[in-house]
Enzyme design. Structure first.
Site, PDB file in Angstrom:
ATOM      1  N   ASP A  34       0.797  -1.257   0.000  1.00 10.90           N
ATOM      2  CA  ASP A  34       0.000   0.000   0.000  1.00 10.90           C
ATOM      3  C   ASP A  34       0.819   1.292   0.000  1.00 10.90           C
ATOM      4  O   ASP A  34       0.528   2.200   0.788  1.00 10.90           O
ATOM      5  CB  ASP A  34      -0.957   0.006   1.206  1.00 10.90           C
ATOM      6  CG  ASP A  34      -1.933  -1.158   1.200  1.00 10.90           C
ATOM      7  OD1 ASP A  34      -1.846  -2.010   0.306  1.00 10.90           O
ATOM      8  OD2 ASP A  34      -2.788  -1.220   2.111  1.00 10.90           O
ATOM      9  N   ASP A  43      -4.522  -0.909  -1.649  1.00 15.54           N
ATOM     10  CA  ASP A  43      -5.816  -0.765  -1.011  1.00 15.54           C
ATOM     11  C   ASP A  43      -6.710  -0.174  -2.108  1.00 15.54           C
ATOM     12  O   ASP A  43      -6.330   0.820  -2.742  1.00 15.54           O
ATOM     13  CB  ASP A  43      -5.661   0.195   0.174  1.00 15.54           C
ATOM     14  CG  ASP A  43      -6.626  -0.099   1.318  1.00 15.54           C
ATOM     15  OD1 ASP A  43      -6.980  -1.272   1.516  1.00 15.54           O
ATOM     16  OD2 ASP A  43      -7.012   0.864   2.019  1.00 15.54           O
ATOM     17  N   HIS A  58     -10.606   0.535  -2.648  1.00 19.44           N
ATOM     18  CA  HIS A  58     -11.995   0.517  -2.187  1.00 19.44           C
ATOM     19  C   HIS A  58     -12.959   1.123  -3.194  1.00 19.44           C
ATOM     20  O   HIS A  58     -12.656   2.164  -3.782  1.00 19.44           O
ATOM     21  CB  HIS A  58     -12.115   1.317  -0.885  1.00 19.44           C
ATOM     22  CG  HIS A  58     -11.289   0.801   0.245  1.00 19.44           C
ATOM     23  ND1 HIS A  58     -11.332  -0.518   0.665  1.00 19.44           N
ATOM     24  CD2 HIS A  58     -10.394   1.418   1.067  1.00 19.44           C
ATOM     25  CE1 HIS A  58     -10.503  -0.663   1.697  1.00 19.44           C
ATOM     26  NE2 HIS A  58      -9.912   0.488   1.951  1.00 19.44           N
ATOM     27  N   HIS A 107     -10.734   6.789   1.569  1.00 16.43           N
ATOM     28  CA  HIS A 107      -9.350   6.682   1.087  1.00 16.43           C
ATOM     29  C   HIS A 107      -9.241   5.596   0.028  1.00 16.43           C
ATOM     30  O   HIS A 107     -10.057   4.668  -0.012  1.00 16.43           O
ATOM     31  CB  HIS A 107      -8.395   6.371   2.251  1.00 16.43           C
ATOM     32  CG  HIS A 107      -8.641   5.016   2.853  1.00 16.43           C
ATOM     33  ND1 HIS A 107      -9.637   4.781   3.779  1.00 16.43           N
ATOM     34  CD2 HIS A 107      -8.046   3.815   2.639  1.00 16.43           C
ATOM     35  CE1 HIS A 107      -9.639   3.505   4.112  1.00 16.43           C
ATOM     36  NE2 HIS A 107      -8.689   2.884   3.427  1.00 16.43           N
ATOM     37  N   LYS A 165      -6.929  -5.140  -2.857  1.00 16.01           N
ATOM     38  CA  LYS A 165      -7.650  -5.622  -1.682  1.00 16.01           C
ATOM     39  C   LYS A 165      -8.625  -4.555  -1.180  1.00 16.01           C
ATOM     40  O   LYS A 165      -8.457  -3.371  -1.484  1.00 16.01           O
ATOM     41  CB  LYS A 165      -6.663  -5.996  -0.566  1.00 16.01           C
ATOM     42  CG  LYS A 165      -5.865  -4.825  -0.069  1.00 16.01           C
ATOM     43  CD  LYS A 165      -4.778  -5.286   0.877  1.00 16.01           C
ATOM     44  CE  LYS A 165      -3.991  -4.144   1.423  1.00 16.01           C
ATOM     45  NZ  LYS A 165      -4.792  -3.145   2.159  1.00 16.01           N
ATOM     46  N   CYS A 204      -2.015  -2.642   7.663  1.00 16.00           N
ATOM     47  CA  CYS A 204      -1.906  -3.552   6.519  1.00 16.00           C
ATOM     48  C   CYS A 204      -0.601  -4.329   6.485  1.00 16.00           C
ATOM     49  O   CYS A 204      -0.581  -5.491   6.089  1.00 16.00           O
ATOM     50  CB  CYS A 204      -2.173  -2.789   5.227  1.00 16.00           C
ATOM     51  SG  CYS A 204      -3.910  -2.277   5.164  1.00 16.00           S
TER      52      CYS A 204
HETATM   53  C1  VGL Z   1      -4.758   0.716   5.799  1.00 13.55           C
HETATM   54  C2  VGL Z   1      -6.339   1.549   7.228  1.00 13.55           C
HETATM   55  C3  VGL Z   1      -7.319   1.398   6.274  1.00 13.55           C
HETATM   56  C4  VGL Z   1      -3.324   0.365   5.555  1.00 13.55           C
HETATM   57  C5  VGL Z   1      -5.726   0.545   4.835  1.00 13.55           C
HETATM   58  O1  VGL Z   1      -2.896   0.273   4.379  1.00 13.55           O
HETATM   59  O2  VGL Z   1      -2.594   0.143   6.540  1.00 13.55           O
HETATM   60  N1  VGL Z   1      -5.077   1.210   6.996  1.00 13.55           N
HETATM   61  N2  VGL Z   1      -6.993   0.890   5.080  1.00 13.55           N
HETATM   62 ZN    ZN Z   2      -8.406   0.871   3.470  1.00 14.36          ZN
END
Ligand code: VGL
Ligand code: ZN
Length: 205
Positions: A8, A46, A48, A81, A106, A151
């Site tokens: 990420d 990440d 979404h 995000h 993901k 993550c």
């Molecule tokens: C993450 C919070 C929400 C991360 C992803 O990449 O650590 N943290 N989504």
């Molecule tokens: Zn996230």
């Protein structure tokens, strides 16, 4: 064969992003230097959909940091995000992406979060990472990225559970540190699970 997994390293997780991790951008030059020392580089994103269930904005009356139950699982609410195809979901502009041979997405299911690069938080669905690494014969995995206490941690714990010999490159990670000590506790948990905690210097030497 050495495989590096970049977790990420996206615009929303660095200063100026929607879910900024302190000094998240500081790891980028280090991660770029590290990539040359590996035979294989794989990355997670990440990713979404708008209106994801982990977003506070999806739950009227709730705010960022609140903990709710989302389809039977405890869920911390985050700012919007890493929305699919948005600038915040892109890799950091200085990240060298030329070595990345596979990107694993993901958090795509609106009803469940996915901190780990392997499985969603309920272990209901796999992302394809395990299958990919197995197909390539990967046994040993080096992990770096964002965020150490979310993550990165859950990716490492799943990697260990899947039987990978797992190394965390500590200085090539940064954490959210929502509560003081979260990063230290995350490192302890990973170590207790059998992860080798190393520094980039050991690889760059
Ligand atoms: C993450 C919070 C929400 C991360 C992803 O990449 O650590 N943290 N989504
Ligand atoms: Zn996230």
């Amino acid at each position: 064969m050495k495989t590096l997994l970049l977790v990420d390293i996206q615009n929303d997780f660095v200063p100026g992003g929607a879910l900024a991790v302190k000094e998240g951008d500081k790891i980028v030059p280090l991660v770029n230097a590290l990539q040359n020392r590996f035979d294989r580089v794989v990355a997670t994103k990440d990713w979404h959909p708008a209106g994801h269930g982990s977003f506070a904005s999806s739950h009227p009356g709730r705010k960022v940091g609140d903990i709710i139950e989302l389809n039977g699982l405890s869920q911390i609410l985050w700012p919007d995000h890493c929305i699919q195809n948005s600038p915040g979901a892109e890799f950091h502009p200085h990240l060298d992406t030329t070595h990345i041979e596979k990107v694993i997405f993901k958090g795509t299911d609106p009803g469940i979060d996915s901190y780990s690069g392997f499985y969603d938080n309920g272990r209901r669905k796999a992302t394809g990472l395990k299958q990919y690494l197995d197909a390539k014969g990967v046994k040993r995995l080096y992990v770096c990225g964002l965020a150490t206490d979310y993550c990165v941690k859950f990716t490492v714990l799943d990697a260990l559970a899947e039987g990978f010999e797992t190394y965390l490159i500590e200085d090539a990670c940064r954490g959210v540190e929502l509560n003081r000590g979260d990063v230290a506790r995350a490192l302890d948990e990973m170590k207790a699970g059998g992860c080798h905690i190393i520094s980039s210097a050991e690889l760059l030497a």
